[in-house]
Motif scaffolding. Structure first.
Motif, PDB file in Angstrom:
ATOM      1  N   TRP A 131       0.800  -1.219   0.000  1.00  0.00           N
ATOM      2  CA  TRP A 131       0.000   0.000   0.000  1.00  0.00           C
ATOM      3  C   TRP A 131       0.837   1.277   0.000  1.00  0.00           C
ATOM      4  O   TRP A 131       0.320   2.363   0.177  1.00  0.00           O
ATOM      5  N   GLN A 132       2.152   1.123  -0.190  1.00  0.00           N
ATOM      6  CA  GLN A 132       3.053   2.275  -0.282  1.00  0.00           C
ATOM      7  C   GLN A 132       2.869   3.233   0.895  1.00  0.00           C
ATOM      8  O   GLN A 132       2.887   4.459   0.750  1.00  0.00           O
ATOM      9  N   TRP A 133       2.692   2.652   2.058  1.00  0.00           N
ATOM     10  CA  TRP A 133       2.539   3.452   3.269  1.00  0.00           C
ATOM     11  C   TRP A 133       3.657   3.065   4.234  1.00  0.00           C
ATOM     12  O   TRP A 133       3.768   1.912   4.626  1.00  0.00           O
ATOM     13  N   ASN A 134       4.471   4.036   4.577  1.00  0.00           N
ATOM     14  CA  ASN A 134       5.595   3.792   5.472  1.00  0.00           C
ATOM     15  C   ASN A 134       5.171   4.030   6.918  1.00  0.00           C
ATOM     16  O   ASN A 134       5.062   5.177   7.359  1.00  0.00           O
ATOM     17  N   ILE A 135       4.894   2.942   7.614  1.00  0.00           N
ATOM     18  CA  ILE A 135       4.443   3.064   8.996  1.00  0.00           C
ATOM     19  C   ILE A 135       5.627   2.931   9.939  1.00  0.00           C
ATOM     20  O   ILE A 135       6.677   2.388   9.585  1.00  0.00           O
ATOM     21  N   GLN A 136       5.466   3.431  11.136  1.00  0.00           N
ATOM     22  CA  GLN A 136       6.514   3.366  12.145  1.00  0.00           C
ATOM     23  C   GLN A 136       6.223   2.239  13.130  1.00  0.00           C
ATOM     24  O   GLN A 136       5.061   1.918  13.394  1.00  0.00           O
ATOM     25  N   ARG A 137       7.284   1.677  13.684  1.00  0.00           N
ATOM     26  CA  ARG A 137       7.143   0.520  14.571  1.00  0.00           C
ATOM     27  C   ARG A 137       6.214   0.805  15.748  1.00  0.00           C
ATOM     28  O   ARG A 137       5.377  -0.023  16.114  1.00  0.00           O
ATOM     29  N   GLU A 138       6.334   2.009  16.333  1.00  0.00           N
ATOM     30  CA  GLU A 138       5.539   2.296  17.521  1.00  0.00           C
ATOM     31  C   GLU A 138       4.052   2.437  17.223  1.00  0.00           C
ATOM     32  O   GLU A 138       3.221   2.409  18.130  1.00  0.00           O
ATOM     33  N   TRP A 139       3.690   2.570  15.950  1.00  0.00           N
ATOM     34  CA  TRP A 139       2.280   2.660  15.585  1.00  0.00           C
ATOM     35  C   TRP A 139       1.580   1.302  15.667  1.00  0.00           C
ATOM     36  O   TRP A 139       0.354   1.237  15.716  1.00  0.00           O
TER      37      TRP A 139
END
Length: 278
Positions: A81-89
């Motif tokens: 989905w070309q979404w760069n999420i962060q680990r803490e999310w």
């Protein structure tokens, strides 16, 4: 890799909700149950091998998420989905229904309104009422064989003083619509305008027919600068037929909403994970 989809495997006597629970409820052993979103095929061989390696390790103690689990979730969101999420999310839950319940419990109070576009996956309505909240229904519009959102009515419901949460399905269950980016942007704009957090259940995002495209609510919400107002619910359970492993990924970018969610997990002692799930 070849798979035999003609092989018949009996699930009776395994505690299957599809087969054993239906037979027990209706007392008819020859019924063919058209219930529950799982399949009677074996899961892919790499999944079975991963479970076998864990079982062969031989220790099934209390388990928390490993770095490789976080890396896998982050990588999948980036590639699909070309979404760069962060680990803490990344938060967790045994399932999406449970996650929505935790959001309702942590982000609203008894008597608050929860906006629900209807028709909707029926457990969500039960969650709202069972937790002492009020369903604020916003009916979809039917145009021939196609359903659309009634944005004027949705705005009326979100504008209410008692509206504290929006539960949304993308793709929609049960009508099967993959909402367009433009539709999602309008929903996100209304969510932000009235400061009503939006839960987007995206568990069916891998099931898209040819000629259609899935767009996560995260895309338009990020463009609008409103990720702090969004909760994305996802899981491999539908895509890979592993609902019994009880593992879901709940993406909550906003620290405030994430704290509310985490508090419910802590209060209910749900901080550990199923060792086989991740």
């Amino acid at each position: 890799m070849q798979y035999d989809f003609d092989q018949v495997i009996s699930r009776k006597g395994t505690g299957s909700v599809r087969w054993d629970t239906v037979e027990e409820k209706y007392g008819e052993p020859d019924l063919i149950p058209l219930t529950t979103a799982d399949m009677d095929f074996q899961v892919a061989l790499p999944i079975r091998e991963a479970i076998r390696r864990t079982a062969d390790y031989g220790i099934l103690g209390y388990t928390s998420a490993t770095p490789s689990y976080y890396e896998a979730v982050i990588d999948r969101f980036a590639k699909k989905w070309q979404w760069n999420i962060q680990r803490e999310w990344i938060m967790h839950s045994p399932g999406i229904v449970g996650a929505v319940a935790y959001c309702i419990q942590g982000m609203t109070k008894p008597g608050d309104g929860v906006v629900l576009p209807v028709p909707m996956y029926h457990p969500f309505a039960h969650l709202i009422e069972d937790n002492g909240r009020v369903i604020l229904r916003s009916p979809l519009c039917r145009e021939g064989e196609r359903f659309t959102l009634d944005f004027a009515h949705l705005e009326q419901q979100l504008a209410r003083q008692d509206a504290k949460l929006l539960v949304f399905c993308n793709p929609h269950n049960p009508i099967g619509r993959a909402w367009t980016r433009e539709e999602l942007r309008q929903v996100c704009e209304l969510s932000l305008k009235y400061k009503v957090p939006m839960i987007s259940d995206e568990i069916h995002s891998d099931f898209i027919f040819s000629g259609h495209h899935f767009c996560s609510a995260a895309g338009p919400m990020e463009e609008l600068g409103g990720l702090d107002n969004l909760i994305i619910c996802s899981s491999a359970s539908k895509s890979f037929n592993i609902a019994g492993l009880q593992a879901s990924n709940i993406i909550i970018p906003g620290a405030r909403l994430r704290g509310m969610y985490r508090r419910v997990l802590s209060n209910q002692h749900m901080m550990e994970m199923n060792m086989l799930g991740p």
